[in-house]
Design a protein around this motif. Structure first.
Motif, PDB file in Angstrom:
ATOM      1  N   UNK A  56       0.814  -1.201   0.000  1.00  4.70           N
ATOM      2  CA  UNK A  56       0.000   0.000   0.000  1.00  4.70           C
ATOM      3  C   UNK A  56       0.849   1.252   0.000  1.00  4.70           C
ATOM      4  N   UNK A  57       2.028   1.144  -0.548  1.00  4.17           N
ATOM      5  CA  UNK A  57       2.949   2.271  -0.602  1.00  4.17           C
ATOM      6  C   UNK A  57       3.083   2.698  -2.061  1.00  4.17           C
ATOM      7  N   UNK A  58       2.548   3.856  -2.355  1.00  4.08           N
ATOM      8  CA  UNK A  58       2.500   4.296  -3.750  1.00  4.08           C
ATOM      9  C   UNK A  58       3.901   4.475  -4.311  1.00  4.08           C
ATOM     10  N   UNK A  59       4.745   4.969  -3.463  1.00  5.95           N
ATOM     11  CA  UNK A  59       6.120   5.208  -3.895  1.00  5.95           C
ATOM     12  C   UNK A  59       6.782   3.906  -4.335  1.00  5.95           C
ATOM     13  N   UNK A  60       6.547   2.924  -3.523  1.00 10.84           N
ATOM     14  CA  UNK A  60       7.124   1.620  -3.816  1.00 10.84           C
ATOM     15  C   UNK A  60       6.545   1.042  -5.104  1.00 10.84           C
ATOM     16  N   UNK A  61       5.259   1.154  -5.236  1.00 11.26           N
ATOM     17  CA  UNK A  61       4.631   0.614  -6.443  1.00 11.26           C
ATOM     18  C   UNK A  61       5.202   1.285  -7.684  1.00 11.26           C
ATOM     19  N   UNK A  62       5.353   2.572  -7.563  1.00 13.52           N
ATOM     20  CA  UNK A  62       5.873   3.313  -8.703  1.00 13.52           C
ATOM     21  C   UNK A  62       7.268   2.831  -9.059  1.00 13.52           C
ATOM     22  N   UNK A  63       8.032   2.677  -8.054  1.00 16.01           N
ATOM     23  CA  UNK A  63       9.416   2.256  -8.272  1.00 16.01           C
ATOM     24  C   UNK A  63       9.467   0.875  -8.922  1.00 16.01           C
ATOM     25  N   UNK A  64       8.647   0.025  -8.420  1.00 12.32           N
ATOM     26  CA  UNK A  64       8.647  -1.329  -8.972  1.00 12.32           C
ATOM     27  C   UNK A  64       8.191  -1.312 -10.429  1.00 12.32           C
ATOM     28  N   UNK A  65       7.200  -0.523 -10.709  1.00 11.51           N
ATOM     29  CA  UNK A  65       6.743  -0.445 -12.096  1.00 11.51           C
ATOM     30  C   UNK A  65       7.840   0.099 -12.997  1.00 11.51           C
ATOM     31  N   UNK A  66       8.538   1.068 -12.503  1.00 15.73           N
ATOM     32  CA  UNK A  66       9.639   1.626 -13.287  1.00 15.73           C
ATOM     33  C   UNK A  66      10.678   0.570 -13.607  1.00 15.73           C
ATOM     34  N   UNK A  67      11.002  -0.157 -12.586  1.00 13.39           N
ATOM     35  CA  UNK A  67      12.041  -1.164 -12.792  1.00 13.39           C
ATOM     36  C   UNK A  67      11.571  -2.246 -13.733  1.00 13.39           C
ATOM     37  N   UNK A  68      10.317  -2.573 -13.628  1.00 12.14           N
ATOM     38  CA  UNK A  68       9.796  -3.592 -14.536  1.00 12.14           C
ATOM     39  C   UNK A  68       9.850  -3.081 -15.969  1.00 12.14           C
ATOM     40  N   UNK A  69       9.535  -1.840 -16.125  1.00 14.28           N
ATOM     41  CA  UNK A  69       9.610  -1.267 -17.465  1.00 14.28           C
ATOM     42  C   UNK A  69      11.027  -1.341 -18.010  1.00 14.28           C
ATOM     43  N   UNK A  70      11.930  -0.982 -17.166  1.00 14.56           N
ATOM     44  CA  UNK A  70      13.332  -1.040 -17.599  1.00 14.56           C
ATOM     45  C   UNK A  70      13.718  -2.456 -17.986  1.00 14.56           C
ATOM     46  N   UNK A  71      13.274  -3.337 -17.176  1.00 18.77           N
ATOM     47  CA  UNK A  71      13.641  -4.726 -17.443  1.00 18.77           C
ATOM     48  C   UNK A  71      13.041  -5.193 -18.764  1.00 18.77           C
ATOM     49  N   UNK A  72      11.803  -4.859 -18.985  1.00 22.75           N
ATOM     50  CA  UNK A  72      11.160  -5.278 -20.228  1.00 22.75           C
ATOM     51  C   UNK A  72      11.872  -4.662 -21.418  1.00 22.75           C
ATOM     52  N   UNK A  73      12.271  -3.440 -21.219  1.00 22.88           N
ATOM     53  CA  UNK A  73      13.044  -2.803 -22.285  1.00 22.88           C
ATOM     54  C   UNK A  73      14.341  -3.549 -22.568  1.00 22.88           C
ATOM     55  N   UNK A  74      14.941  -3.946 -21.511  1.00 23.74           N
ATOM     56  CA  UNK A  74      16.199  -4.683 -21.686  1.00 23.74           C
ATOM     57  C   UNK A  74      15.951  -6.007 -22.390  1.00 23.74           C
TER      58      UNK A  74
END
Lengths: 218, 672
Positions: A56-74
């Motif tokens: 329930x931490x928006x900051x954390x969710x955002x961060x995780x989504x960002x990283x997932x995006x990066x990973x998918x890009x990779x």
């Protein structure tokens, strides 16, 4: 403190499944390490019959989504490769005095390696997935085959989640004192393979640690 | 971490408290995702207020309990209550059995549904008891299969009782601080695990609203382990969390669970759903609901009885009153919810069965219906519950399949109604409908309709609903049922007038006004019975309406019955074609035609505004009728209602229009 390392079982995923798989795993791990006050949020996976828990931490969710995006890009740039994501928790040395200084040192006390084997798929289907949405590829594959494969992945993912639970319960003595009373208590970091193949690894992480800011304090 | 052996006493006290809270928290976590009545996903009543959304995260305020283990959970009264018992001694294990209750698959889904409603009500009101002793009372007489699908064991073994050895891990005792941290993690794991186990899927399915399930989940909390049979045990898998060692003992948490529950789930849910679906699909009812999504709320409010509301929500709120849709016979559901189970069910059940069977002669059915209604009203009116309305309709030994269907579904499924109206000629429904409309508008029918509606409104008013809302609600209720019927009958004009009349009427309406008209009607009841033709159609109309509208008003019960009868009598034959509509009008008594015309005029004059709103629905309905039978029937019903309202209003308000006087005269003449 010693650094506990957990190698999670490798999952065979298709490109469009990466996001959901990573969400399940990353959030489950972080939830177990968020020792501050947390209001758990149940999330029914969009792809699997799995309900995982967020902090329930928006900051954390955002961060995780960002990283997932990066990973998918990779992954898109490096098709057909086994890939690894590392979620590490660390302590900051001298945190009182030099918390925000560049010279702070990170002491890693736990690392989770998520191993994915991304099956090669025509790029067209998943070209660019959006943060919030899982791209479902209509696919030309036989539906039956797909459903079987999906079920297998779901079972494997469930297994990985249980692996997390077991690990978390077996290794409890290395956890440092809780610095934060709120939510995600420990600083953490999510590392994905960088563009150069060799860059991914402990060395890199350590290097990054030297210079990087603590990713998440709250 | 550092073990604080210096302050052994304080330490042990802290540990003791942590362990106590651990019991509480773990029970809370388990029940929260296993007990439908408690679960966050299924919030109801007070719980809704505290945290509406799915997870505990929703609630912003941190409560003392939430601070424990830094895990904020949703409000879970039952769990907490139970937990207090455990506080008395940490030495006893806490065993939480999650029980799957399966109803026989062959059971008639209809029958199941009401019971389920009951069960839910139970659970709400008596969560506490439910928690401890779940399933037993809910399905008393039914054959049920109970199966323990999960067994959670939380245990604290003190070192004294245990042998000196601390199990294999480090002997070093844990400080309270360390214990606390570890138990935080353990509870986080529990929280995640509970959602990963197969039983969670059952729980989720149970909480998905609108579905009927052949199974339910229950739980039992006790301090001893009721041993499994070997076979049972063989089916179970165990998952043990790493115990936490403390200075004084060891805290452990484990679960035995059934790895395969998916089969159960699928089996049970599918059959029912398939049976239910046919009723809903394509039925006019669904459409009306969509049209008036807001309405259901108002209707719910009026009943005021919690069970009733629930019921609605479960089956689809709007029709809730009528909602039995799921169940063939609306009456049984009502009876259950209202607490008249024995009487109501007995009365109602027969009708349900009968309807399916070949129809009786219309006359006999009509008469019987009327009588039943009368009786039912008398008996049930006194009680606030709706029972009266349902009872009347079901009792109808409805002659034709149509009738029976209509009655059964009347509340839920419009389609059935239309069929009933059609009666002999299914293809001609619209035409049939048309003739009746004039009569409705005319003298008595209008009144009758009004009466029917009127009761509903007053109730709404009582519930403090605004007039507009009430009107809307009335529309919806009636609209679904009556709307189709009415619409078919009425030309667009008629519908307008009706609608307008309704609106105006409602606005002006007071409970007192209604009583008079109803009283008048009572006398007429007998006459109505005698008239066979219109009766069938009217009955159908009236019956569906009754559940929603009539129940609230106690005063005018008799009057309402009378009005209904009149309606039925006056209602035009269903069989007539649209073309014949005019003809039928002509053929019908002059009074009716006049009254209808007048009503139209008056309505136009008075309530043009209202017409717009109301007319839309009426128009659409009328058009639809041409093509769709059921929808048409519903619309027609609505039209009837409107007409009634207009008439009532006019009668009540003699002042407004000269036309009103005419109508009233015609009405009075008919009645007398």
């Amino acid at each position: 403190m010693n650094c506990e390392v957990c190698q999670l079982k490798e999952l065979e995923v298709e490109h469009f499944e990466i996001r959901e798989v990573l969400r399940c795993i990353l959030h489950t791990i972080v939830f177990h390490r968020a020792l501050g006050l947390v209001r758990p949020k149940d999330i029914d996976s969009e792809l699997f019959e799995i309900t995982y828990v967020q902090c329930g931490d928006a900051e954390l969710e955002k961060k995780i989504e960002e990283k997932i995006d990066q990973f998918i890009g990779w992954v898109e740039k490096h098709p057909n490769k086994k890939s690894q994501i590392c979620l590490s928790f660390y302590e900051v040395k001298n945190k009182q005095a030099t918390w925000f200084s560049n010279k702070t040192e990170r002491l890693y006390w736990e690392q989770w390696y998520i191993n994915l084997n991304v099956a090669q798929q025509p790029k067209a289907h998943f070209a660019k997935s959006h943060h919030s949405k899982v791209v479902v590829d209509p696919g030309e594959c036989a539906l039956v085959e797909r459903s079987v494969r999906r079920a297998a992945l779901e079972a494997a993912l469930r297994e990985v989640l249980f692996q997390i639970i077991k690990f978390v319960n077996e290794k409890r003595d290395h956890i440092p004192p809780v610095p934060n009373v709120e939510g995600v208590s420990f600083p953490y970091e999510i590392t994905i393979p960088s563009s150069s193949d060799s860059s991914f690894g402990m060395d890199v992480i350590k290097r990054m640690l030297q210079t990087g800011h603590p990713t998440m304090l709250s | 971490m550092a073990s604080s052996q210096s302050n052994i006493h304080s330490e042990s006290a802290k540990i003791e408290q942590i362990i106590t809270e651990f019991f509480t928290k773990s029970l809370h976590i388990i029940l929260e995702s296993r007990s439908p009545c408690v679960s966050s996903r299924n919030y109801s009543g007070e719980q809704i207020l505290s945290s509406p959304s799915s997870s505990s995260s929703s609630s912003s305020s941190v409560k003392p309990r939430d601070k424990w283990f830094n895990l904020a959970l949703r409000v879970c009264p039952s769990a907490l209550e139970n937990i207090d018992l455990w506080r008395q001694s940490n030495q006893e294990p806490m065993v939480v059995d999650v029980i799957l209750i399966q109803r026989p698959t062959d059971l008639d889904p209809v029958r199941c549904s009401p019971r389920r409603g009951l069960a839910r009500n139970y659970s709400l009101k008596e969560r506490f008891r439910n928690c401890w002793n779940p399933g037993q009372e809910e399905y008393p007489s039914e054959v049920k299969r109970e199966k323990i699908i999960e067994r959670w064991i939380v245990q604290y073994e003190s070192r004294k009782s245990r042998d000196s050895s601390s199990g294999g891990k480090r002997t070093g005792s844990t400080s309270s601080h360390s214990l606390y941290k570890k138990s935080i993690i353990l509870l986080r794991s529990l929280y995640v695990t509970v959602r990963l186990l197969p039983a969670y899927k059952l729980f989720r399915d149970l909480n998905s609203s609108g579905q009927i399930h052949t199974f339910n989940l229950d739980h039992r909390v006790c301090s001893f382990v009721e041993p499994f049979t070997r076979r049972e045990e063989a089916e179970m898998q165990q998952f043990g969390f790493m115990p936490i060692d403390t200075n004084g003992g060891r805290l452990s948490l484990s679960v035995l669970y059934h790895p395969k529950l998916s089969d159960v789930n699928l089996e049970s849910s599918t059959p029912i759903s398939t049976q239910l679906i046919p009723d809903y699909v394509g039925s006019p009812m669904t459409d009306p609901l969509k049209r008036f999504p807001s309405l259901p709320v108002t209707t719910h409010v009026s009943p005021s009885s919690a069970p009733f509301c629930r019921r609605h929500s479960w089956s689809y709120d709007l029709y809730g009153a009528s909602a039995p849709s799921a169940s063939p016979s609306p009456s049984p559901t009502y009876s259950d919810s209202r607490g008249f189970p024995s009487n109501m069910t007995s009365n109602r059940l027969p009708p349900t069965s009968s309807p399916h069977h070949p129809p009786e002669t219309p006359l006999s059915s009509n008469t019987s219906l009327a009588h039943n209604k009368n009786t039912s009203f008398d008996e049930y009116w006194p009680s606030p519950t709706f029972s009266p309305s349902p009872s009347p309709s079901p009792p109808t030994h409805v002659p034709g399949d149509h009738l029976s269907k209509a009655l059964l579904r009347s509340e839920s499924a419009p389609v059935s109604i239309s069929a009933a109206k059609l009666g002999g000629s299914p293809g001609l429904p619209t035409t049939h409908m048309l003739p009746p409309s004039p009569s409705l508008k005319g003298t008595r029918p209008g009144l009758q309709i009004d009466n029917v509606r009127a009761p509903a409104r007053p109730a709404d008013v009582q519930t403090c609903i605004t007039a507009q809302k009430i009107l809307y609600a009335g529309r919806d209720e009636v609209g679904n049922l009556s709307g189709a019927k009415i619409s078919s009958n009425s030309s667009p004009r008629i519908s307008f007038s009706r609608s307008s009349s309704r609106l105006s009427f409602q606005d002006e309406f007071d409970g007192s006004d209604f009583a008079c008209p109803f009283a008048v009607d009572d006398d007429d009841l007998m006459d109505l019975h005698t008239r066979p033709e219109s009766f069938d159609g009217k009955r159908l109309l009236s019956e569906p309406l009754e559940p929603g509208g009539l129940f609230p008003i106690r005063k005018s019960q008799d009057a309402a019955v009378g009005s209904l009868v009149r309606m039925l009598k006056t209602a035009p034959p269903l069989h007539h074609d649209s073309n014949s509509f005019k003809l039928s009008r002509a053929s019908e008594p002059e009074n009716r035609s006049k009254s209808t015309k007048e009503a139209e005029e008056t309505s136009d004059l008075e309530v043009k505004e209202v017409q717009n709103t109301a007319s839309c629905s009426s128009f659409t309905s009328s058009r639809l009728l041409m093509s769709k039978t059921t929808a048409d029937a519903l619309e027609e019903l609505q039209g009837y209602r409107e007409i009634k309202e207009l008439l009532l209003r006019q009668s009540s308000r003699s002042q407004t229009v000269a036309n009103d006087a005419h109508v009233a005269q015609s009405v009075s003449g008919d009645t007398k």
